[in-house]
Design a protein around this motif. Structure first.
Motif, short mmCIF file in Angstrom:
data_model
loop_
_atom_site.label_atom_id
_atom_site.label_comp_id
_atom_site.label_asym_id
_atom_site.label_seq_id
_atom_site.Cartn_x
_atom_site.Cartn_y
_atom_site.Cartn_z
N TYR A 71 1.84 5.79 10.00
CA TYR A 71 1.53 5.00 8.82
C TYR A 71 0.52 3.98 9.33
CZ TYR A 71 5.69 7.02 6.66
OH TYR A 71 6.62 7.89 6.15
N TYR A 83 -1.83 1.41 4.99
CA TYR A 83 -0.72 0.76 4.28
C TYR A 83 -0.71 -0.73 4.56
CZ TYR A 83 1.05 5.50 3.66
OH TYR A 83 1.18 6.81 3.31
N SER A 84 -0.24 -1.51 3.58
CA SER A 84 -0.08 -2.95 3.78
C SER A 84 1.10 -3.18 4.73
CB SER A 84 0.19 -3.65 2.44
OG SER A 84 1.50 -3.32 1.98
N GLU A 87 4.38 -2.50 2.99
CA GLU A 87 4.62 -1.06 2.85
C GLU A 87 5.07 -0.45 4.17
OE1 GLU A 87 1.51 0.51 -0.53
OE2 GLU A 87 0.66 -0.15 1.39
N ARG A 88 4.39 -0.81 5.25
CA ARG A 88 4.74 -0.26 6.58
C ARG A 88 6.16 -0.64 6.97
NH1 ARG A 88 -0.29 -2.37 7.71
NH2 ARG A 88 0.58 -3.89 9.13
N GLY A 90 8.71 -1.27 4.95
CA GLY A 90 9.61 -0.46 4.13
C GLY A 90 9.67 0.99 4.62
N LEU A 91 8.51 1.55 4.96
CA LEU A 91 8.46 2.92 5.45
C LEU A 91 9.15 3.05 6.81
CD1 LEU A 91 4.81 3.58 4.31
CD2 LEU A 91 6.84 4.78 3.46
N ASN A 118 1.71 11.08 2.51
CA ASN A 118 2.87 11.14 1.60
C ASN A 118 4.11 11.53 2.41
OD1 ASN A 118 4.41 11.22 -0.71
ND2 ASN A 118 3.68 13.23 -1.35
#
Length: 124
Positions: A71, A83-84, A87-88, A90-91, A118
């Protein structure tokens, strides 16, 4: 005139090579998350902060190694979505849960197989 044609030929060749590299179609990778690592370290290829997801063919790091996928953070030179930080994080959290629970994963990654575009987690 000959010099101009050589320059034009060189430019055309570089454009051809660039379009070939950009034309690589995304691929799907299936397996299980073995490990996930988050780092804020800047990296030219992966960007400012990134998450590495190691995928194996079996749950709980069993089976064979499939690959490491990323990511990407901002400023990454590798192709793929950046990714922000939120976001990173959370991922990373979700990938860590998948690793500990043995959840199957399907990653859709850019053609060179580096940046994750994705992610799909599936029930057993």
């Amino acid at each position: 005139m000959k010099r101009a044609s050589i320059v034009v030929s060189a430019v055309m060749m570089s454009v051809g090579f660039a379009s070939t590299a950009l034309a690589a179609a995304p691929i799907t990778v299936n397996g299980y998350v073995c490990a996930a690592t988050y780092t804020r370290q800047p990296n030219v290829t992966y960007g400012q902060g990134y998450v590495v997801v190691q995928v194996n063919t079996g749950a709980n790091c069993s089976g064979s190694f499939v690959g490491n996928y990323y990511y990407l953070g901002s400023g990454a030179s590798s192709g793929g979505y950046e990714y922000s930080e939120a976001e990173r994080l959370g991922l990373f959290e979700r990938a860590t849960q998948a690793a500990t629970q043995g959840t199957p994963v399907s990653l859709y990654v850019e053609g060179a197989g580096i940046g994750i575009l994705n992610t799909t987690y599936r029930g057993n």
